[in-house]
Every structure is written in structure tokens, then in C-alpha cells.
Design an enzyme around this catalytic site. Structure first.
Site, PDB file in Angstrom:
ATOM      1  N   ALA A 117      38.906  12.473  14.389  1.00 59.58           N
ATOM      2  CA  ALA A 117      37.653  13.063  13.514  1.00 59.58           C
ATOM      3  C   ALA A 117      36.164  12.840  13.099  1.00 59.58           C
ATOM      4  CB  ALA A 117      38.338  11.936  12.181  1.00 59.58           C
ATOM      5  N   SER A 144      38.438   6.436  10.024  1.00 60.39           N
ATOM      6  CA  SER A 144      39.104   7.906   9.969  1.00 60.39           C
ATOM      7  C   SER A 144      39.575   8.362  10.516  1.00 60.39           C
ATOM      8  CB  SER A 144      38.194   8.528  11.291  1.00 60.39           C
ATOM      9  OG  SER A 144      38.074   8.621  12.794  1.00 60.39           O
ATOM     10  N   ASP A 145      40.955   9.606  10.247  1.00 62.20           N
ATOM     11  CA  ASP A 145      42.052   9.739  10.994  1.00 62.20           C
ATOM     12  C   ASP A 145      41.622   9.781  12.501  1.00 62.20           C
ATOM     13  OD1 ASP A 145      44.476  10.356  11.925  1.00 62.20           O
ATOM     14  OD2 ASP A 145      44.336  12.101   9.762  1.00 62.20           O
ATOM     15  N   ALA A 146      42.601  10.244  13.762  1.00 63.97           N
ATOM     16  CA  ALA A 146      42.221  10.287  14.595  1.00 63.97           C
ATOM     17  C   ALA A 146      41.216  11.473  15.986  1.00 63.97           C
ATOM     18  CB  ALA A 146      44.146  10.892  15.727  1.00 63.97           C
TER      19      ALA A 146
END
Length: 762
Positions: free
Chosen positions: A292, A288-290
Site C-alpha cells: 500500500a 500498511s496493507d500489502a
């Protein structure tokens, strides 16, 4: 200066297809066998720990909750599969030793970092490398970055960013390859090869293609805001770079932050399962992105963090970056039967396989010494200097102002970007040291030792609304000038210009203005730079405008009044020396724009590959779509001048018709008609005249950068086959290659006029 071909990797052809080939597996069958064997020994808790990637911050960060459990104890508890933001090799080895000697199964930690365009040495920012129109340069830069980061114990980069960006107000345009899916796909494949190595010669390093998908289409260019993208646009515009990266064997994919068509990407089954794994055949793992996964609650998608963990896992997010949502909740979901043991194994397996593939079980430690940083800089500076020079795009050179004479006596370097080596590193240069980088002022002084070269800042620039990143990364923020100080600094610059033979203006944006969470509402020069430019131009001195930014800025006035303009982006460690080489002709600009350059923000979105509509731009009587501005851009996609001149002529097609699965070759001759050796980028565009859907008026389908001596000529050949004509049709709800008539243009930009046509038959 040595030829770039000596210093950069060779073998990547300029014409790189978006591709329909099968994806190259990021791991081997043996890696997966070993992963399966290890899975059989693991407890549920140990498996969940492999899905957790916390940020490593040695001191508390404002706004982030402080964890009472130390990083070391989390490792001992087997609760961490990967760390982000740790780059100290000694600390990496300390934590790694705990993982491989103090835990039950001795599973090493995978250390990742945002190695976007360098580590010890900063390569030009990605949009600048795209402006080189040379995939080999992109591959070389990321191979350098992987080598440098690998010494520090990092084996995983969160790059390349492959988001197509057609709104330059979006700050993260800096990290991608611009507006075009074909150019973007070429750069995607090259960067994955750079990080990971070519088939048959792998490198123990892993790339991440991000942000999947459509993040660059945020409404209004506002970072993090929602994107609404049709399936046709997704397949034909936004996915080709990702498809190329997956085909090249990218080990990981990062899911995006934003809502795509009202479904957050980190919980979007259509994105992560249907498109990524089923259609593209991706076999690696998704991070995931940070935050997310946890943000699925904030975005109004998940009920709570338990629900967010369930939705992230169901969508296929293997690793939770930063939010701790999996670590807190997956065991509950497994115990309740909402996540099966088989599902959990499917999430963990590719992470373990990647660790085996990278050799972490055999070689887990960093090997950097106190001298490694200096050694890497010494090894890579020369290639970086050449690369930076090859990215510059010459936009205007009236009267042959450039190159400057080496006998010039007095040179004024004026502007807020002129004496900042740190800003030359560009955005996402998180490990760079400003003192290692060469400013423009320093570069010119070194290049012209017999001249009086002086600097004045002239104007100060800053964000009206700083983000949470400002002050944490990049150059230190300046103390704002008072009104009296600003007037005094402007006067110093004007006085210096008045007493100089030539003025080099260094204007644009600070590196932190072209970054995450750094979108803009306009494209004007920040602060009082426009006033400074106009007042200095009025002095009547020869003026060269060097632009430092990754987004196209408003140059309407400058394009009519300033004789020489060069877009230099942020060239990296050797940017100042590279710019000096360009200014005096020791290097010749050959870059081309990877974006369409608007006249003003009011034209956005403006891109070359639009459809014709019922009133085409080239129809009789057409003037403009606006009553107050021309429809055409200030500079077209693919545009860039040189100190030499070229002709592209004699377009020949191998046939005037082709069967559906056949191919036609287009050949043209490029001639250097000038007096100096220089580079030209020959570009091929096509247009399908009719079919099941309206097609763009032009689409890039081939390019090649060539170096020619004065008077030299060369034939360049492109293939127009099934893959170049294939597209996703909304009418057919699938991929089609259709019988039709096709236009072909070959030239030096998307405004090429050399034309022919052919037919594709049933």
C-alpha cells in the site's frame, strides 16, 4: 455433546458496548523504556530495517519481482523487522537464529501471518462466528488460533478484520461481523482478547485490527475501489468496531488499500493521525496493507516512490508491508531532512516495544515438533464442532422437515459443496489441510451408519474471471466439465434424488468465491445450481437446502418452494460433523443473521438501521419504494429459527424518564415454549425520536444468547445509558447525548414488536 460453556471461554457478556473508555495500552512503560534504550544504540539504517516487512515466498511468484539478495542476507544486513507468509517453524527458527546471533544488536524478527480463523484447526469463518451472536465463541476461536500459530513461531496475526459491510457483493464480507456497528464492536473486542489475552493475563501474541478504515464501503462492492463516507457515517457506523478493538488493547492497526474520500488510506493523515491516534488514543503501530505504501504512486497520490515513502511516514504508517518503499527511500529522506531523526524514532519505537512485550528477546524461537499439528487438531476438534453448529442459521422449516429421523434409510447428498472438506475450511484458511476437514457427505455418513448415504455433485461452479489468488490458496480448481459431462452429472443427481427418502442439497459458493478480490455483480446461485435445485424439488421428495457461503444469496424461489433452508456458512474443520448434528437434532440451530438478507441484488444496500425519510415504511398507504419489488428484505437482520419455539414478553422499564447522564434498565422474559432445549438470542433496539440529527429507525444496543430447557423461562436485563444514546452529530460536529423521547424494542430480530418508550430529560 458437552455444553459449549465447558469448552469455550466464559465471562464475555452478550451486551458489549461500542465504548467510550480509554484505550488499553498494547505495551507497558517498561517495554517502551527498553525500546528507547535500544533506539539510542541503533544506526539510521538499522532503524529503517525494522520498518520493512517483506513477503517470504520460497519460489518465485508470477507478477512479483525476484530479489537477487537472499532472505538470509537481508536479515544479516539488518534490513528486515518482520516477515509475512512464512509458517514453517524450522525455517522461522533458521532466520531467527541469524537475527539474534549474527547481527550487531541481536534484534529478533517478528513473524506475522493471516491467522484469520485458525491455523491447524479452522474455526468457523468470522461472519459465521458473528452469526453465533456470542462474543465468548469469538474469543475462544482466536485464543485457539493464537495457541496453534504460536507453536509455529508466529506471534502476530493480521486479524480481526473489523470492516462494516453493507454490500454483500463484496467478497471480504466473509472476514467481518456484518452490517452492524454494535455487533461488530462486540466481536472486535472479543477477538482482540482472544488473540492477546485479557488485561492481567496477556498472551504472547498480537492482533491487528483492519482495514482502517471504510474498506467495506467500496463502491459497488468492488474490492479495492474507492469509498466515500461522511464523517457522521464514519464515526457512527464504521469506526465503533475499531474503537472497541483499540480499547481492548490491539497491538497493531492495518491501514486499508483504498482511497477514502479521494485520499489513499496509507497516506491519510486524517485517518491515521486525527482519528486513530488523537481521537482513539491508539499507542501501538500501524502496518500498511500489502504494497500500500508503494501503491500511493499507482493511485495517483504520490509523485514517485520517494514521495510515497515520505507521505506514508508523515501519515503514521510504521511498517511497510511488501513494497520495500521505506527500505529504498527513507535514508534519503532522513539525509535530506525531510524525515527528522525524531520522526524516524517515533516510527520504530512501538515496533521494538511490541517485540519486547511479546517476549521475543527472551523467547525468539518456534517450539513446534512434527507432532504438533496432530496434537492441536486432537485438542480442538470437539470445541470446533460445537462452535460450527452454533453458527448455523435456520431460515425456513415448513412442516417440521428438520430435524430428520435417525431411522431414515436413503439419503442423497447433492451439490458442489457436499463432498469438499477443503471448502468447508472457508476463505483465508491458508494453512489448513483439506484432508483434516470433514465434508458434509462424510459427516452424514458417520452420523447415520445404518442409512444408505450417497453423493452426487450435480452441478459444477467456477468464477467467470478468476483472480490472482485462485489456485494459490484453498481447494484446487477443478477441470471444467464438457457439456456432455455436465448433462451426465445433472442426470446422476436427479436419479439419485429420485431413489432417496430425503435429499440434502449442498449449494452456494466455493470458499474462494468469498475472498479478497472476489466481488460479485449478483447474488444468484453460481452455475446451474438453481436449475438443479428446481428440478430436484419437482421430484416431490423432502428437500433440505444447506447453503454454504458467507454472503446472502438470492433465495426468492427457494424461500417459497423448499421446505427447509439452513445457512451453514463455512464451519471449519468439523463442519461436516456439525452439519450432521444439526440435521438430526443432536444440535439445535440458534444462530441469527448478522446481515439483512436482500431479496435480490437490486435492493443493495439494504440494512435495518436506516433513517425514516418523509415517507416511512410503516406510514399509512405505503407499499414499496420499488414498483417491481417489495422494499422489505427476504429475512431481517437478527433473524433465525430454532427446532424449539420461544416467547419474549413482559417488557418492563425501570423508569419512564432519565437524566442525561442516567440509565434505564429494560427487562424482558424469554420462555422456551417448545419441547427441546435450545438457544435464543434476545435483542434490544432503540430509536431516538428527535434531536440534532435524524437517527436510525432502530439501532441494536444489547443482546444476549441464552440456553433454555423445554418450558424454562428467564429474565434478561439490558442497560440503556449514556453510551447507548451517544452518537456523532453532523449538526453539532461532535458527540452528543440529547434530551429526547426513545422507543425500545426487545425481541428475536430487528423486526421485534415488543415495545415501550421513555424520555431523557435535560
Amino acid at each position: 455433546m458437552r455444553s459449549l460453556s465447558v469448552l469455550l471461554l466464559s465471562g464475555l457478556a452478550g451486551a458489549v458496548l461500542c465504548g467510550t473508555a480509554l484505550a488499553q495500552a498494547p505495551t507497558t512503560a517498561r517495554d517502551n523504556e527498553r525500546a528507547n534504550a535500544l533506539l539510542k544504540q541503533m544506526t539510521t539504517e538499522e532503524k529503517i530495517g525494522q520498518l520493512n516487512q517483506p513477503f517470504f515466498f520460497p519460489v518465485p511468484v508470477p507478477g512479483m519481482k525476484t530479489d537477487p539478495v537472499s532472505y538470509e542476507d537481508h536479515v544479516r544486513r539488518e534490513e528486515i523487522g518482520s516477515f509475512l507468509f512464512l509458517t514453517d517453524p524450522k525455517k522461522i527458527n533458521e532466520l531467527q537464529k541469524i537475527a539474534v546471533t549474527e547481527t550487531r544488536l541481536h534484534i529478533p524478527i517478528l513473524f506475522g501471518f493471516d491467522v484469520i480463523h485458525g491455523f491447524d484447526t479452522e474455526w468457523p469463518v468470522p461472519i459465521a462466528t458473528a452469526a453465533s451472536w456470542d462474543p465468548a465463541q469469538a474469543e475462544a476461536g482466536q485464543a485457539m488460533a493464537a495457541e496453534e500459530a504460536g507453536h509455529a513461531g508466529l506471534r502476530w496475526s493480521f486479524a480481526p478484520m473489523l470492516d462494516i459491510a453493507r454490500d454483500p457483493r463484496w467478497g471480504r464480507i466473509s472476514e467481518g461481523a456484518g452490517e452492524d456497528p454494535y455487533l461488530g464492536a462486540a466481536m472486535a473486542r472479543a477477538q482482540v482478547y482472544g488473540f492477546q489475552g485479557r488485561p492481567g493475563s496477556p498472551r504472547p501474541f498480537m492482533a491487528t485490527v483492519k482495514h482502517f478504515a471504510g474498506y467495506g464501503a467500496a463502491e459497488g462492492g468492488r474490492d479495492y475501489d474507492a469509498a466515500y463516507i461522511s464523517e457522521e457515517q464514519m464515526q457512527n457506523v464504521y469506526l465503533p468496531p475499531f474503537r472497541a478493538g483499540v480499547e481492548a488493547g490491539a497491538g497493531t492497526v492495518m491501514s486499508a488499500y483504498m482511497d477514502l474520500n479521494d485520499v489513499p488510506a496509507a497516506g491519510n493523515v486524517h485517518l491515521l493521525h486525527d482519528l486513530l491516534r488523537e481521537q482513539m488514543g491508539f499507542k501501538g503501530f500501524v502496518v500498511s496493507d500489502a504494497f500500500a505504501v508503494g501503491s500511493l504512486v499507482t493511485q495517483g497520490f504520490a509523485k514517485d516512490r520517494l514521495d510515497a515513502a515520505a507521505r506514508g511516514a508523515a501519515a503514521g504508517v510504521n511498517m511497510d508491508m511488501g513494497s520495500g518503499t521505506y527500505l529504498e527511500n527513507l535514508k534519503k529522506l532522513v539525509d535530506a531532512g525531510k524525515v527528522s531523526a525524531a520522526q524516524l524514532d517515533d516510527l520504530v519505537r512501538p515496533i521494538l516495544a511490541a517485540k519486547y512485550h511479546l517476549g521475543l528477546f527472551e523467547h525468539p524461537y518456534a517450539d513446534a515438533t512434527d507432532g504438533t499439528h496432530a496434537e492441536m487438531l486432537a485438542k480442538h476438534r470437539t470445541a470446533e464442532r460445537i462452535a460450527a453448529a452454533r453458527t448455523a442459521v435456520l431460515l425456513r422449516n415448513e412442516g417440521g422437515v428438520l430435524p430428520l429421523s435417525k431411522t431414515v434409510k436413503k439419503v442423497a447428498v447433492i451439490g458442489p459443496l457436499g463432498n469438499s472438506g477443503a471448502d468447508m475450511n472457508g476463505p483465508w484458511s491458508l494453512t489448513a489441510k483439506g484432508e483434516d476437514s470433514v465434508s458434509v457427505y462424510a459427516g452424514i455418513k458417520a452420523k447415520l451408519p445404518g442409512a444408505d448415504v450417497e453423493f452426487a455433485e450435480g452441478a459444477q461452479i467456477a468464477k467467470a474471471f478468476p483472480s490472482s489468488f485462485d489456485g494459490l490458496f484453498g481447494a484446487k480448481l477443478e477441470t471444467p466439465w464438457s457439456a456432455d459431462e455436465a448433462a451426465s452429472e445433472m442426470k446422476k443427481a436427479l436419479d439419485l434424488a429420485a431413489n432417496s427418502d430425503v435429499v440434502v442439497m449442498t449449494l452456494g459458493e466455493l470458499a474462494g468465491m468469498d475472498f479478497e478480490y472476489s466481488s460479485r455483480s449478483s447474488l444468484t446461485l453460481p452455475g446451474k445450481q438453481q436449475e438443479l435445485l428446481e428440478r430436484i424439488q419437482a421430484l416431490g421428495k423432502p428437500v433440505v437446502l444447506l447453503l454454504f457461503s458467507t454472503r446472502p444469496l438470492d433465495l426468492q424461489w427457494a424461500s417459497q418452494h423448499v421446505p427447509a433452508i439452513m445457512d451453514c456458512y463455512f464451519g471449519g474443520t468439523e463442519a461436516g460433523n456439525a452439519v450432521a448434528d444439526l440435521l438430526v437434532g443432536d444440535a439445535v440451530p440458534g444462530g441469527k443473521l448478522p446481515v439483512t438478507w436482500p431479496r435480490t441484488a437490486g435492493q443493495i444496500p439494504v440494512y435495518y438501521s436506516h433513517t425514516a425519510s418523509h415517507k416511512p415504511y410503516d406510514s399509512e398507504g405505503f407499499t414499496s419504494r420499488y414498483w417491481d419489488l417489495e422494499t422489505t428484505p427476504l429475512y431481517p437482520f437478527g433473524y433465525g429459527l430454532s427446532y424449539s419455539t420461544f416467547t419474549i414478553s413482559d417488557l418492563k422499564l425501570s423508569a419512564k424518564s432519565s437524566p442525561l447522564n442516567g440509565a434505564i434498565k429494560a427487562t424482558a422474559t424469554v420462555t422456551n415454549t417448545g419441547s427441546v432445549a435450545a438457544d435464543e438470542v434476545i435483542q434490544l433496539y432503540i430509536h431516538q425520536k428527535y434531536g440534532s440529527a435524524s437517527r436510525p429507525v432502530r439501532e441494536l444496543k444489547g443482546f444476549e444468547r441464552v440456553t433454555l430447557k423445554a418450558g424454562e423461562k428467564r429474565e434478561v436485563t439490558f442497560t440503556i445509558g449514556h453510551d447507548e444514546r451517544n452518537y456523532w452529530s453532523a449538526a453539532k460536529n461532535g458527540w452528543v447525548a440529547e434530551p429526547s423521547e426513545f422507543d425500545v424494542w426487545v425481541g428475536d430480530s430487528s423486526a421485534a414488536t415488543l415495545h415501550d418508550s421513555f424520555r431523557v430529560l435535560e
